[in-house]
Design a protein around this motif. Structure first.
Motif, PDB file in Angstrom:
ATOM      1  N   CYS A   1       0.864  -1.193   0.000  1.00 37.58           N
ATOM      2  CA  CYS A   1       0.000   0.000   0.000  1.00 37.58           C
ATOM      3  C   CYS A   1       0.892   1.232   0.000  1.00 37.58           C
ATOM      4  CB  CYS A   1      -0.891   0.034   1.243  1.00 37.58           C
ATOM      5  SG  CYS A   1      -2.205  -1.200   1.182  1.00 37.58           S
TER       6      CYS A   1
ATOM      7  N   CYS B   1      -4.101   2.905   5.887  1.00 36.34           N
ATOM      8  CA  CYS B   1      -5.325   3.592   6.327  1.00 36.34           C
ATOM      9  C   CYS B   1      -5.485   3.396   7.843  1.00 36.34           C
ATOM     10  CB  CYS B   1      -6.539   3.057   5.581  1.00 36.34           C
ATOM     11  SG  CYS B   1      -6.414   3.290   3.803  1.00 36.34           S
TER      12      CYS B   1
ATOM     13  N   TYR C   1      -7.824   2.602   9.794  1.00 38.61           N
ATOM     14  CA  TYR C   1      -8.724   1.586  10.331  1.00 38.61           C
ATOM     15  C   TYR C   1      -8.335   0.171   9.898  1.00 38.61           C
ATOM     16  CZ  TYR C   1     -10.357   1.873   5.535  1.00 38.61           C
ATOM     17  OH  TYR C   1     -10.390   1.864   4.169  1.00 38.61           O
ATOM     18  N   CYS C   2      -7.279   0.050   9.099  1.00 37.96           N
ATOM     19  CA  CYS C   2      -7.041  -1.213   8.400  1.00 37.96           C
ATOM     20  C   CYS C   2      -6.059  -2.129   9.130  1.00 37.96           C
ATOM     21  CB  CYS C   2      -6.494  -0.896   7.010  1.00 37.96           C
ATOM     22  SG  CYS C   2      -6.058  -2.377   6.090  1.00 37.96           S
TER      23      CYS C   2
ATOM     24  N   GLY D   1      -4.246  -5.113   0.844  1.00 39.58           N
ATOM     25  CA  GLY D   1      -3.234  -4.431   0.036  1.00 39.58           C
ATOM     26  C   GLY D   1      -3.869  -3.639  -1.117  1.00 39.58           C
TER      27      GLY D   1
HETATM   28  S1  SF4 Z   1      -5.370  -2.526   2.269  1.00 34.59           S
HETATM   29 FE1  SF4 Z   1      -5.823  -1.314   4.061  1.00 34.59          FE
HETATM   30  S2  SF4 Z   1      -4.198   0.217   4.145  1.00 34.59           S
HETATM   31 FE2  SF4 Z   1      -4.193  -0.611   2.078  1.00 34.59          FE
HETATM   32  S3  SF4 Z   1      -5.514   0.797   0.898  1.00 34.59           S
HETATM   33 FE3  SF4 Z   1      -6.803  -0.931   1.602  1.00 34.59          FE
HETATM   34  S4  SF4 Z   1      -7.697  -0.201   3.502  1.00 34.59           S
HETATM   35 FE4  SF4 Z   1      -5.949   1.148   3.072  1.00 34.59          FE
END
Ligand code: SF4
Length: 378
Positions: free
Chosen positions: A12, A16, A18-19, A64
């Protein structure tokens, strides 16, 4: 029996808030080694699988951020899939895309490589909410990505959305849905935000600097998405998923029907021959294992018949059409009522499920309480 292939792309641009999915900062050299390791992994698995299991009806590149890979790498991954597996002519081939990482050229390369479905992480319309979530894109980039995708010939577009976000109002959610519907997607996934341990969001909630969304407000948002999408011709076919007629996600249906799939890449999970197995999470360890021509499997769980039956019931109940009881009887040689009679009676009496001639399904009352229903079958 054909299978689905899931390929985890563990990169990535930015994490993010929340991830909790497994992903690492993108690095071109690491990505090249990863693509090479994937090919070895495909070869090793294919060498052990009987011909009928090597027939593939869906391929899903998830993460990802698969769209961070170059168009050439995405094409190479699919070319390698075709080298080691028999990808059906009518296979559904999906790539998850982050709107901040796509270009017209990349979509063109994907299309040429056989990609026929794109799942775009939209999440919300409002910039303040996107920034709260730590997303790297704006809604304007979502609009551009959808247009570029269509211009390059990929029409089957799914949008991922999140509701129940701290600070998100009912009006924000309505506006997000209006804007997304204007993009004419074929499929929408709408998930209530989960505060996952170890994430920045979790820490902010724990410290009291962020107040989670009120449960009633979240339920209202869920009920709103159900009603607005029904009015716009979408079929609510899974707890969090909605599709125009015939546009259900065929890959995800494999999970919900508890059918077989092979997961490739770091942290990917598989379900084959009544075994669930998962790969190591660390991308460097994954690559190192494959460089030695060894599979990167970390954990194997052998499922008993009882495990398989139980999983088939609670996964099937995720579908609004419910668990197909005739298919269940064909698969296991007994009825769900033979095994779960008391649980089914209790849940029927509570009004959480309904038993019809050929199905058992959640009721309107049971839908928001699905997790309480599922635990009865574990
Ligand atoms: S995998 Fe998680 S950190 Fe990567 S873009 Fe999607 S939500 Fe965001």
């Amino acid at each position: 029996m054909s299978i689905g292939i899931y390929i985890h792309v563990p990169f990535c641009l930015q994490k993010c808030n929340y991830c909790d999915f497994i992903s690492y900062p993108y690095d071109a050299g690491l990505a090249a080694s990863y693509v090479y390791a994937l090919e070895r992994e495909m070869k090793l698995h294919a060498g052990k699988m009987p011909a009928d299991q090597r027939e593939v009806r869906t391929v899903f590149l998830g993460g990802g951020t698969p769209s961070l890979l170059s168009g050439q790498h995405l094409a190479l991954i699919l070319e390698n899939c075709r080298r080691y597996f028999r990808i059906r002519d009518d296979a559904e081939i999906t790539v998850e895309c982050n709107p901040g990482t796509v270009t017209r050229e990349k979509f063109a390369l994907m299309r040429r490589a056989g990609v026929n479905r794109i799942s775009i992480g939209v999440q919300a319309f409002q910039s303040r909410i996107l920034s709260f979530l730590g997303r790297i894109h704006s809604f304007a980039q979502v609009t551009e990505a959808v247009k570029a995708c269509r211009d390059e010939g990929i029409d089957n577009i799914s949008c991922d959305l999140i509701y129940g976000i701290p600070g998100q109002t009912g009006q924000d959610w309505q506006e997000t849905l209006d804007r997304v519907l204007n993009l004419s997607p074929a499929h929408i996934s709408a998930y209530g935000l989960k505060v996952e341990p170890e994430t920045p969001l979790y820490k902010a909630v724990a410290s009291g600097s962020v107040v989670p969304c009120d449960e009633d407000a979240e339920l209202e948002m869920y009920q709103y998405v159900i009603s607005i999408l029904a009015a716009r011709g979408f079929k609510h076919y899974e707890i969090s998923n909605f599709a125009l007629p015939g546009m259900e996600a065929r890959h995800n249906l494999i999970y919900w029907l508890n059918e077989e799939y092979l997961g490739l890449g770091p942290a990917a999970h598989s379900m084959l021959d009544r075994h669930r197995f998962s790969n190591v999470k660390c991308v460097a360890s994954y690559i190192k294992k494959l460089e030695k021509n060894e599979l990167a499997v970390q954990e194997i769980i052998s499922l008993s018949l009882e495990d398989e039956i139980s999983e088939t019931v609670f996964l099937g109940l995720r579908l609004l059409g419910g668990l197909d009881t005739l298919a269940f009887a064909r698969r296991f040689g007994c009825s769900a009522a033979d095994i779960f009679g008391p649980q089914l009676k209790k849940l029927t009496d509570l009004g959480l499920i309904k038993i019809n001639a050929n199905s058992i399904r959640l009721t309107e009352k049971g839908l928001p309480l699905a997790n309480e229903v599922f635990v009865e079958f574990i």
